[in-house]
Design an enzyme around this catalytic site. Structure first.
Site, short mmCIF file in Angstrom:
data_model
loop_
_atom_site.label_atom_id
_atom_site.label_comp_id
_atom_site.label_asym_id
_atom_site.label_seq_id
_atom_site.Cartn_x
_atom_site.Cartn_y
_atom_site.Cartn_z
N GLU A 76 -14.38 -28.52 -16.93
CA GLU A 76 -13.85 -29.64 -16.01
C GLU A 76 -12.17 -29.18 -16.29
O GLU A 76 -11.60 -29.44 -15.33
CB GLU A 76 -14.07 -30.90 -16.90
CG GLU A 76 -13.52 -32.04 -16.14
CD GLU A 76 -14.02 -33.29 -16.34
OE1 GLU A 76 -13.27 -34.35 -16.41
OE2 GLU A 76 -15.12 -33.47 -17.08
N ASP A 77 -11.90 -28.74 -17.53
CA ASP A 77 -10.36 -28.71 -17.56
C ASP A 77 -9.70 -27.47 -17.83
O ASP A 77 -8.38 -27.50 -18.24
CB ASP A 77 -9.95 -29.74 -18.77
CG ASP A 77 -10.20 -31.22 -18.48
OD1 ASP A 77 -10.16 -31.65 -17.48
OD2 ASP A 77 -10.54 -31.96 -19.54
#
Length: 743
Positions: A76-77
């Protein structure tokens, strides 16, 4: 920040043969990917996955789950990909990490819709492997612990989401301690004044009663040991701020009125010892009536088992007691994390594969079933929240099957809990052998038998009666299907007549190739036909799309063999003329009941239809196709019809079925100019009452020194009765003028 070797040591304490290489590789990979990223607090980002992993070690989870905790934010990051993680750590870990990744590219405006779609994805991932939930909850717990560094609006939003979804989700999965901490952290940010006030009161109480908890613990323990339960242990504690605040709110009590701020747990060797301990305690101290619950014989849906009772105990304090075994205690504390099975069936803390026989698993399966029902994101979110916040009652089918329902549930909820088809065909219920209304609130131990009918369709009003998300969703779907069927039937007949006037033949198959030209590309043929019935799609547009060379000849009208009228199956007995035919031949329509047709009056919804439209049997009326409304009925004299003068294809001539129309009253409006003197209104009202007419509403005001204007909404049987009443009013000496007003 916890060190890498400290994490490995934590796992080694409960799993000596830990795969250190896996944990070290996951740590190094996460460290490299997060690089120089910082948290809002200024700490290195890697501190967050490390703390999440540490939380999971407290539950004694396997190294694969700990590795997922270290990697859970990488996709996600960071630049990490699922394929890369699969290659380095295996597909199982890759699937778990992806299950924890939010859907970023959501083309949705509503924040609730985005929240719902991400919740859908999370629950589907949990259904494959429950470890996704354990990591997600640990992730949320650490975020809540470090929320102070966020902006105020973000703190409030995250706390609200935690209180509404993640805390009850932890509770539903039996993870009591985690739920309690999530609730208190959310409470602190959502209502800091109340949190501080309750915390201060609890601190003051603790100081004032210092040593009391230990004294009660000792007295209970000594009593149990003396009575033959030497293996029992007793642990007491003061309740948390949110638990106290919730009780104050729900029972409208002040803090000083609370009498059970302390709770004590008695842990014994086995189930028979639970009941022996209960007898010992009840024999020694007085029981508070109505405060006994046996969750051992009837476990909660999250598999929680314990005996609850409240006594006026040592020092004359009212205290709550929970009596359970050690295994029950572990399930109560760790929930699904305690439901562990090795592949060979031997229970162990190192594997968290959830047993299909678990009640928590059953709840999750039902929630996943709701995903397949096709509800809108907002409806799914509402359904899930309703399920999460259930406080239960336990009822039985006639064959003895146990059905758990939320408090306040009705036989309709019961029927849908058994099966959707049983709910859809429910027409009545027997509770403990007696026929009872469907709005009856069920109680613990009720035996419920559902009476069914093959022709039943669940009324939309049921949605306001039921309390379960499953029942509410099913009723909405049935209502939508019924409305779609109504509009589809009307639309089909409109298309048939439109094509017939043009000398063409309409078929459903002929619509399939042209749906994209009508803006209905993603829909089925029946949806497009229903759009015609709703007035969203013009029948002439369908004709032009199917026959592009057709010349529109609206002036030439071919009369149908049955003089242009056709009948629809309806409790209203309504007859229609199709768009394009003469407007001035309309002879009125019945309003006995609009249940089977999408028809409404100008001022009302379908349930009141013509009674508020200003039209009465005997009036000439016309129907107008309006978007999302179906057919709206107007009196032929209505000034509103000027709005549709240039849209002749939307006009539908209608007439009354007088046999049906005479079974109900209809609203008509009259305006009276009368003398402004005592007794005028009484004289007018008496004349109206003598004519068997009801006054629904009345409004009046002065228009001159000696005269007032009176506006009356009247309920009459038909036009003849209305005209007779108007004539009678004109004869009254106090009345100057009287006339009917069209809406």
């Amino acid at each position: 920040m916890m060190r890498q070797y400290e994490l490995v040591e934590r796992v080694q304490k409960y799993k000596p043969d830990v795969n250190e290489a896996l944990l070290n590789k996951a740590y190094v990979y996460a460290m490299q990917k997060h690089g120089q990223q910082k948290r809002a607090s200024g700490d290195p980002y890697i501190s967050h996955p490390l703390e999440v992993a540490a939380i999971l070690t407290e539950m004694h989870l396997d190294e694969a789950t700990i590795a997922v905790a270290l990697l859970h934010d990488t996709i996600e990051d960071t630049t990490a990909t699922r394929a890369e993680i699969d290659d380095l750590f295996g597909e199982d870990i890759g699937a778990l990490v992806e299950g924890l990744t939010k859907i970023k590219k959501l083309d949705l405006v509503s924040r609730k819709a985005k929240q719902a779609e991400n919740l859908r994805k999370l629950l589907l991932a949990i259904s494959d492997d429950v470890r996704v939930l354990l990591v997600k909850l640990a992730d949320r717990l650490h975020n809540m612990r470090t929320l102070d560094h966020m902006a105020a609006d973000k703190r409030a939003r995250i706390s609200e989401e935690t209180m509404e979804l993640y805390a009850p989700l932890a509770g539903r999965m039996g993870m009591h301690d985690m739920r309690e901490e999530l609730e208190n952290l959310s409470f602190r940010h959502m209502n800091p004044e109340a949190f501080d006030a309750v915390s201060a009161k609890l601190e003051e109480l603790s100081t004032r009663n210092e040593g009391l908890i230990k004294k009660i613990e000792d007295e209970l323990r000594e009593l149990l040991h003396a009575k033959g339960l030497p293996a029992s242990t007793v642990k007491g504690r003061q309740k948390k701020p949110y638990s106290v605040f919730k009780k104050m709110q729900s029972k409208s009590l002040s803090f000083e009125q609370l009498s059970d701020v302390w709770g004590f747990r008695i842990i014994v060797a086995d189930i028979p010892a639970c009941y022996r301990a209960l007898g010992i305690v009840h024999t020694r101290w007085r029981v508070v009536p109505g405060r006994f619950k046996d969750y051992i014989s009837t476990p909660k849906q999250n598999d929680y088992q314990s005996i609850h009772t409240t006594i006026v105990g040592p020092s004359r304090q009212r205290i709550e007691l929970q009596i359970r075994t050690q295994l029950m205690h572990e399930i109560a504390e760790y929930g699904i994390a305690a439901h562990t099975l090795y592949k060979d069936g031997t229970p162990t803390p190192g594997d968290v594969k959830l047993s299909p026989t678990s009640n928590a698993y059953s709840w999750l399966r039902r929630t996943i079933e709701a995903l397949a029902e096709g509800d809108s994101p907002e409806e799914f979110l509402e359904h899930t929240k309703l399920e999460l916040f259930q406080d239960q009652v336990f009822c039985f089918t006639p064959k003895g099957q146990l059905i758990a329902l939320p408090r306040g549930a009705t036989p309709i909820d019961f029927a849908y809990a058994v099966h959707t088809n049983i709910g859809d065909t429910c027409v009545g219920a027997k509770i403990n052998g007696r026929i009872m209304p469907l709005v009856t609130r069920l109680a613990n131990g009720d035996e419920v038998e559902i009476v069914r009918s093959g022709i039943q369709v669940p009324p939309p009003a049921w949605e306001e009666i039921v309390v379960t998300g499953k029942a509410r969703s099913a009723i909405r779907r049935a209502t939508r299907a019924a409305i779609r069927k109504q509009y589809s039937g009307l639309g089909y007949r409109i298309l048939e007549r439109t094509f017939e006037r043009a000398g063409k033949h309409f078929t459903r198959e002929g619509m399939k190739p042209i749906l994209h030209r009508l803006g209905q590309k993603e829909k089925e043929v029946e949806d497009a036909i229903a759009a015609v019935g709703r007035g969203e799609l013009s029948s002439l547009d369908v004709l032009r799309a199917m026959f592009p060379d057709h010349q529109d000849e609206r002036v030439t009208v071919k009369p149908a063999p049955d003089d242009g009228w056709f009948n629809m199956p309806s409790a209203a007995g309504i007859a229609f003329k199709l768009p394009g035919q003469s407007r001035d031949v309309a002879t009125p329509i019945d309003a006995g009941g609009p249940e089977d047709l999408p028809i409404r009056g100008i001022s009302g919804n379908a349930s009141v239809a013509f009674t508020e439209s200003g039209a009465v049997p005997g009036d000439r009326i016309v129907g107008i196709m309006e978007k999302d409304k179906g057919i709206t009925i107007y009196p032929i004299q209505s000034p509103s019809l000027k709005l549709f003068e240039d849209e002749s294809e939307r006009w539908i001539d209608v007439r009354w079925d007088l046999d049906q129309a005479n079974k109900t009253r209809f609203m008509a409006r009259a305006k009276i100019i009368a003398l402004n003197e005592p007794g005028t209104l009484a004289e007018i009202a008496q004349s109206i009452a003598d004519g068997d007419i009801n006054i629904r509403t009345i409004a009046m005001g002065p228009i001159a020194a000696d005269f007032s204007e009176i506006m009356l909404d009247l309920e009459v049987w038909d036009l003849r009765q209305l005209n007779h009443m108007l004539a009678q009013l004109k004869e009254l000496p106090v009345v100057s003028t009287v006339k009917r007003v069209f809406l």
